[in-house]
Design an enzyme around this catalytic site. Structure first.
Site, PDB file in Angstrom:
ATOM      1  N   CYS A  51       0.861  -1.196  -0.086  1.00 33.57           N
ATOM      2  CA  CYS A  51       0.075   0.015   0.007  1.00 33.57           C
ATOM      3  C   CYS A  51       0.854   1.168  -0.048  1.00 33.57           C
ATOM      4  O   CYS A  51       1.593   1.662   1.091  1.00 33.57           O
ATOM      5  CB  CYS A  51      -0.962  -0.020   1.323  1.00 33.57           C
ATOM      6  N   CYS A  54       0.106   3.912   2.830  1.00 37.41           N
ATOM      7  CA  CYS A  54       0.559   3.329   3.898  1.00 37.41           C
ATOM      8  C   CYS A  54       1.930   3.493   4.400  1.00 37.41           C
ATOM      9  O   CYS A  54       2.552   3.976   5.319  1.00 37.41           O
ATOM     10  CB  CYS A  54       0.376   2.000   4.041  1.00 37.41           C
TER      11      CYS A  54
END
Length: 386
Positions: A51, A54
């Protein structure tokens, strides 16, 4: 003097990192026990290794002193990969479907608040304050909605908090919101498109009724493509039985024939079956279907090929299949060379035993990561092992 300067730099770096959020190392049970003992909420950064947002939170927001000061004094903090180890069961328990998701959990293991996405410093701290205020927690906001709250800003905020983890509820919220709107702006259209998952949703009627407004903001061909995807998603949900993990092929093909060609429907069904097989850890089925679908991969995008190649790296052990994945990774790099796909290529070369090329591409990947400011620590570990 040089040695002292190096030590000073290391000390300053360590001190700067200490100012950010301190995450616990223990398992989830021990974290819950600690939270209960200290009468604190748990903050969980529910992330996935692939991600991008993230990683940006880790780089830009978590190390900030203001963020660390607040989160460390008010919460027991944990970072958990939702696709590995105990994170898999936690993702199911707390219905984590998008990354990054931020969970606020009490000492009884109950989620009292949640939000998601990349956010800047002030908003991230405000999320934490909202989690501590019972009147602003998601559980309280839902109760306000059920009591008939109609304020547009309230409804918009609640929809944003629930649209990915509870789309059925978010659909009800947005339906009330759109009933009050005579015209739609750009943000409204984005929410409508995100919330309209199936033709059974009350929002689908809004999607159809507000077509003229939507076409002022997006091209007609995009509207039709979205409409087709909504119909397709509706059919797919009804064609797949999650309890038996089986597909009703006949139903899928009959229903999609109303808006897709047979060839297109067949390819889409295979792709859906492959994705579901991967999710169910039925790797032989996933491997077989993907190899069938990507015999010709000349039109596939760089990102698509990289994703396929990485999935094979992580899950497949058949050498001929891995060699096919190497070819996908090579094509991905040829189309758009970046840190992610060069890292995939390096790992695949290593897995098939080609240490020479693995080393070349690992070095290239690290070089690209430095240029783009991405975390190459895993690639550096690979390079050291070669």
């Amino acid at each position: 003097m040089k040695k002292i300067a190096i030590l000073s730099t290391l000390f300053i770096g360590a001190f700067a990192w200490a100012q950010g959020i301190k995450f616990e190392d223990g398992n989830f049970a021990s974290i819950v026990a600690k939270a209960k003992k200290e009468n604190k909420l748990i903050f969980i950064d529910a992330y996935a290794s692939w991600c991008g947002p993230c990683k940006l939170m880790v780089k830009n927001i978590f190390p900030l002193k203001t963020v660390g000061d607040y989160y460390n004094s008010h919460f027991i903090n944990a970072k958990i990969d939702m696709e590995k180890g105990e994170g898999i069961d936690l993702a199911k328990k707390y219905n984590v479907k998008a990354f990054p998701t931020y969970l606020f959990i009490n000492g009884n293991g109950e989620a009292v608040h949640r939000t998601l996405g990349y956010v800047e410093e002030s908003d991230f701290i405000q999320f934490a304050k909202d989690a501590e205020d019972p009147s602003k927690r998601l559980t309280s906001l839902k109760q306000q909605f059920e009591s008939g709250e109609k304020d547009p800003e309230f409804l918009k905020n609640l929809a944003g908090l629930t649209i990915y983890n509870d789309p059925e509820f978010a659909g009800k919220v947005l339906n009330r919101y759109f009933q009050q709107k005579s015209t739609l702006d750009q943000e409204d259209v984005q929410m409508l498109l995100s919330g309209t998952q199936t033709t059974d949703s009350p929002l689908y009627k809004t999607f159809q009724d507000k077509k003229a407004d939507i076409l002022k903001l997006i091209p007609a061909d995009k509207y039709e493509a979205i409409n087709k995807n909504i119909k397709l998603n509706t059919v797919a949900q009804k064609a797949y039985n999650s309890e038996t993990k089986t597909w009703n092929d006949s139903y899928f093909m009959t229903e999609t024939s109303k808006f897709l060609s047979k060839e297109e429907a067949d390819k889409i069904l295979k792709r859906m079956k492959a994705n579901r097989a991967l999710k169910n850890k039925d790797i032989p089925t996933y491997e077989k279907l993907i190899l069938e679908l990507y015999q010709d991969y000349s039109t596939a995008s760089s990102a698509e090929l990289n994703s396929l190649a990485w999935n094979f790296f992580e899950n497949v052990n058949n050498k001929s299949s891995l060699e096919k994945a190497v070819a996908w990774a090579q094509e991905s790099v040829k189309k758009d060379q970046n840190f992610a796909n060069t890292d995939t290529l390096a790992n695949l070369y290593n897995k098939v035993g080609d240490k020479k090329n693995a080393k070349i591409w690992a070095e290239k990947s690290i070089e690209l990561a430095k240029t783009s400011g991405e975390d190459s620590s895993d690639t550096e570990k690979l390079l050291k092992s070669l």
